[in-house]
Design a protein around this motif. Structure first.
Motif, short mmCIF file in Angstrom:
data_model
loop_
_atom_site.label_atom_id
_atom_site.label_comp_id
_atom_site.label_asym_id
_atom_site.label_seq_id
_atom_site.Cartn_x
_atom_site.Cartn_y
_atom_site.Cartn_z
N TRP A 124 50.01 46.63 62.57
CA TRP A 124 50.54 45.73 61.55
C TRP A 124 50.04 44.31 61.73
O TRP A 124 49.79 43.60 60.74
CB TRP A 124 52.07 45.75 61.57
N ARG A 125 49.89 43.85 62.96
CA ARG A 125 49.43 42.48 63.18
C ARG A 125 48.00 42.29 62.69
O ARG A 125 47.68 41.29 62.04
CB ARG A 125 49.54 42.13 64.66
N ILE A 126 47.13 43.26 62.98
CA ILE A 126 45.74 43.16 62.51
C ILE A 126 45.69 43.21 60.99
O ILE A 126 44.94 42.46 60.35
CB ILE A 126 44.90 44.29 63.12
N PHE A 127 46.51 44.07 60.42
CA PHE A 127 46.49 44.20 58.96
C PHE A 127 47.00 42.93 58.28
O PHE A 127 46.36 42.41 57.35
CB PHE A 127 47.35 45.40 58.55
N LEU A 128 48.15 42.41 58.73
CA LEU A 128 48.78 41.28 58.04
C LEU A 128 48.10 39.95 58.32
O LEU A 128 48.04 39.09 57.45
CB LEU A 128 50.26 41.20 58.43
N GLN A 129 47.58 39.76 59.55
CA GLN A 129 47.03 38.47 59.92
C GLN A 129 45.52 38.39 59.82
O GLN A 129 44.98 37.27 59.76
CB GLN A 129 47.46 38.12 61.35
N LEU A 130 44.84 39.52 59.79
CA LEU A 130 43.37 39.49 59.76
C LEU A 130 42.81 40.14 58.51
O LEU A 130 42.12 39.49 57.70
CB LEU A 130 42.81 40.18 61.00
N MET A 131 43.11 41.42 58.31
CA MET A 131 42.46 42.17 57.24
C MET A 131 42.96 41.78 55.84
O MET A 131 42.17 41.62 54.92
CB MET A 131 42.66 43.67 57.47
N LEU A 132 44.26 41.63 55.70
CA LEU A 132 44.79 41.31 54.37
C LEU A 132 44.33 39.94 53.88
O LEU A 132 43.91 39.82 52.72
CB LEU A 132 46.32 41.41 54.39
N PRO A 133 44.36 38.87 54.72
CA PRO A 133 43.81 37.59 54.23
C PRO A 133 42.32 37.66 53.91
O PRO A 133 41.86 36.96 52.99
CB PRO A 133 44.08 36.63 55.40
N MET A 134 41.56 38.47 54.64
CA MET A 134 40.14 38.59 54.35
C MET A 134 39.88 39.28 53.02
O MET A 134 38.81 39.11 52.42
CB MET A 134 39.44 39.38 55.46
N ALA A 135 40.84 40.06 52.55
CA ALA A 135 40.65 40.84 51.33
C ALA A 135 41.14 40.11 50.09
O ALA A 135 41.45 40.74 49.09
CB ALA A 135 41.38 42.18 51.46
N THR A 136 41.16 38.78 50.12
CA THR A 136 41.65 38.01 48.96
C THR A 136 40.90 38.35 47.67
O THR A 136 41.52 38.51 46.61
CB THR A 136 41.56 36.51 49.26
N PRO A 137 39.56 38.47 47.68
CA PRO A 137 38.88 38.86 46.43
C PRO A 137 39.35 40.19 45.88
O PRO A 137 39.54 40.35 44.67
CB PRO A 137 37.40 38.91 46.83
N MET A 138 39.58 41.16 46.77
CA MET A 138 40.03 42.47 46.30
C MET A 138 41.49 42.42 45.86
O MET A 138 41.89 43.16 44.96
CB MET A 138 39.88 43.52 47.39
N LEU A 139 42.29 41.57 46.48
CA LEU A 139 43.67 41.41 46.04
C LEU A 139 43.72 40.89 44.60
O LEU A 139 44.56 41.32 43.80
CB LEU A 139 44.41 40.44 46.97
N ILE A 140 42.81 39.97 44.28
CA ILE A 140 42.76 39.45 42.90
C ILE A 140 42.35 40.54 41.94
O ILE A 140 42.94 40.71 40.86
CB ILE A 140 41.79 38.25 42.84
N VAL A 141 41.31 41.32 42.29
CA VAL A 141 40.85 42.41 41.43
C VAL A 141 41.97 43.42 41.20
O VAL A 141 42.25 43.84 40.07
CB VAL A 141 39.62 43.09 42.03
N ALA A 142 42.62 43.83 42.29
CA ALA A 142 43.68 44.84 42.18
C ALA A 142 44.86 44.32 41.37
O ALA A 142 45.44 45.07 40.57
CB ALA A 142 44.15 45.24 43.58
N THR A 143 45.21 43.06 41.54
CA THR A 143 46.33 42.49 40.78
C THR A 143 46.01 42.46 39.29
O THR A 143 46.85 42.80 38.45
CB THR A 143 46.64 41.07 41.28
N ILE A 144 44.79 42.05 38.93
CA ILE A 144 44.40 42.02 37.52
C ILE A 144 44.44 43.42 36.93
O ILE A 144 44.96 43.64 35.82
CB ILE A 144 43.00 41.39 37.37
N LEU A 145 43.92 44.40 37.66
CA LEU A 145 43.92 45.78 37.15
C LEU A 145 45.34 46.29 36.94
O LEU A 145 45.65 46.90 35.91
CB LEU A 145 43.17 46.69 38.13
N GLN A 146 46.21 46.04 37.90
CA GLN A 146 47.57 46.56 37.80
C GLN A 146 48.39 45.84 36.73
O GLN A 146 49.12 46.47 35.97
CB GLN A 146 48.27 46.46 39.15
N VAL A 147 48.29 44.53 36.68
CA VAL A 147 49.07 43.79 35.68
C VAL A 147 48.68 44.21 34.27
O VAL A 147 49.54 44.51 33.43
CB VAL A 147 48.88 42.28 35.88
#
Length: 299
Positions: A202-225
């Motif tokens: 969980w620490r690697i995911f929340l503190q490292l991988m998830l912040p690095m995936a900001t471009p994909m978070l934007i893409v996924a949010t647009i698709l879902q909304v």
């Protein structure tokens, strides 16, 4: 002293014509595609600003003599749907109440699944990924009847939780694919260094991988909304009357059988319903393209 060497005069390059057949063909194609998408939107907007008598004149592309912005207010708050004259504002708030948690939950779970399948590989990881990918290509109409039966047995069919769960389930395959392919492109050395430093799952995911995936978070949010907001079928089948989203309310308004057909009010309600997806595409389109280019199609 040596005499300076004279350079030969530069030959001017021939000027390219601004209107080559290929360029004209590209411009014609772009204009045709733009007209294909913009003309219906133009007709919707001007019809929503006309009066009833102007609409009945059947001059499709004519600009309204006096724009009636009150049509939008009526469609929002006082237009009659069946016997209730409350407009489509209730459907708007139902859609907002559904889109926000469904998007947040499905994007988070998609990012978590993609991370687990790309770095934390287990014996069943490839099989799970194959099942999720299969789910992305199975028509969702095939699954409607089993879902209705299961929700009835569970006692929460035609409820808010049913429609929320449906959107999360059907968003999982595509979101998992996007995040998994993005995380695969991340160097393994970053993940190994985090493990050496004592980072857990969980620490690697929340503190490292998830912040690095900001471009994909934007893409996924647009698709879902946009996908959840524009959905009609799931909202009609699973939401229940008290939780009908805006698209279902719009359909009920347009297809009402009471009184005369008020096309100007129908078009105003249609414009109001489409404002959220239109705003997302206008203001977030460049972020979507950046996110796709940053790794959505890698792997």
């Amino acid at each position: 002293m040596n005499a300076p060497v004279s350079l030969p005069p530069k030959t001017p390059r021939p000027r390219r014509s601004a209107f080559t057949p290929a360029r004209l063909g590209v411009y014609a194609f772009l204009v045709s595609v733009s007209a294909f998408f913009l003309l219906p939107l133009y007709v919707m907007v001007i019809t929503s600003l006309k009066t009833g008598p102007e609409v009945r004149e059947a001059i499709l592309f004519a600009w309204p003599r006096t724009p009636q912005f009150g049509n939008w207010l009526e469609a929002w708050s006082t237009a009659c749907i069946s016997v209730a004259c409350e407009g489509i504002q209730g459907g708007f708030w139902n859609s907002v109440r559904l889109v926000l948690p469904a998007t947040a939950l499905s994007v988070f779970l998609g990012a978590l699944n993609g991370y687990a399948l790309s770095f934390w590989r287990s014996k069943w990881g490839d099989l799970l990924f194959a099942i999720l990918m299969l789910g992305a290509f199975v028509p969702f109409q095939v699954m409607i009847y089993p879902l209705v039966s299961w929700f009835r047995m569970g006692g929460f069919y035609n409820t808010y939780w049913a429609i929320l769960l449906v959107h999360c389930i059907f968003g999982m395959p595509v979101l998992t694919l996007l995040f998994r392919n993005y995380y695969v492109s991340v160097p393994q050395e970053l993940f190994k260094a985090a493990r050496i430093d004592g980072g857990g799952f969980w620490r690697i995911f929340l503190q490292l991988m998830l912040p690095m995936a900001t471009p994909m978070l934007i893409v996924a949010t647009i698709l879902q909304v946009t996908g959840i907001w524009n959905d009609y079928l799931f909202g009609l089948i699973f939401a229940g009357k008290d939780n009908y989203p805006m698209t279902v309310q719009l359909n009920n308004l347009v297809n009402t059988t009471f009184g005369e057909r008020r096309y100007h009010i129908d078009m105003a309600a249609t414009i109001l319903t489409s404002l959220v997806p239109l705003a997302i595409y206008f203001f977030s389109g460049r972020w979507f393209v950046r996110g796709i280019a940053a790794g959505a199609v890698k792997g």
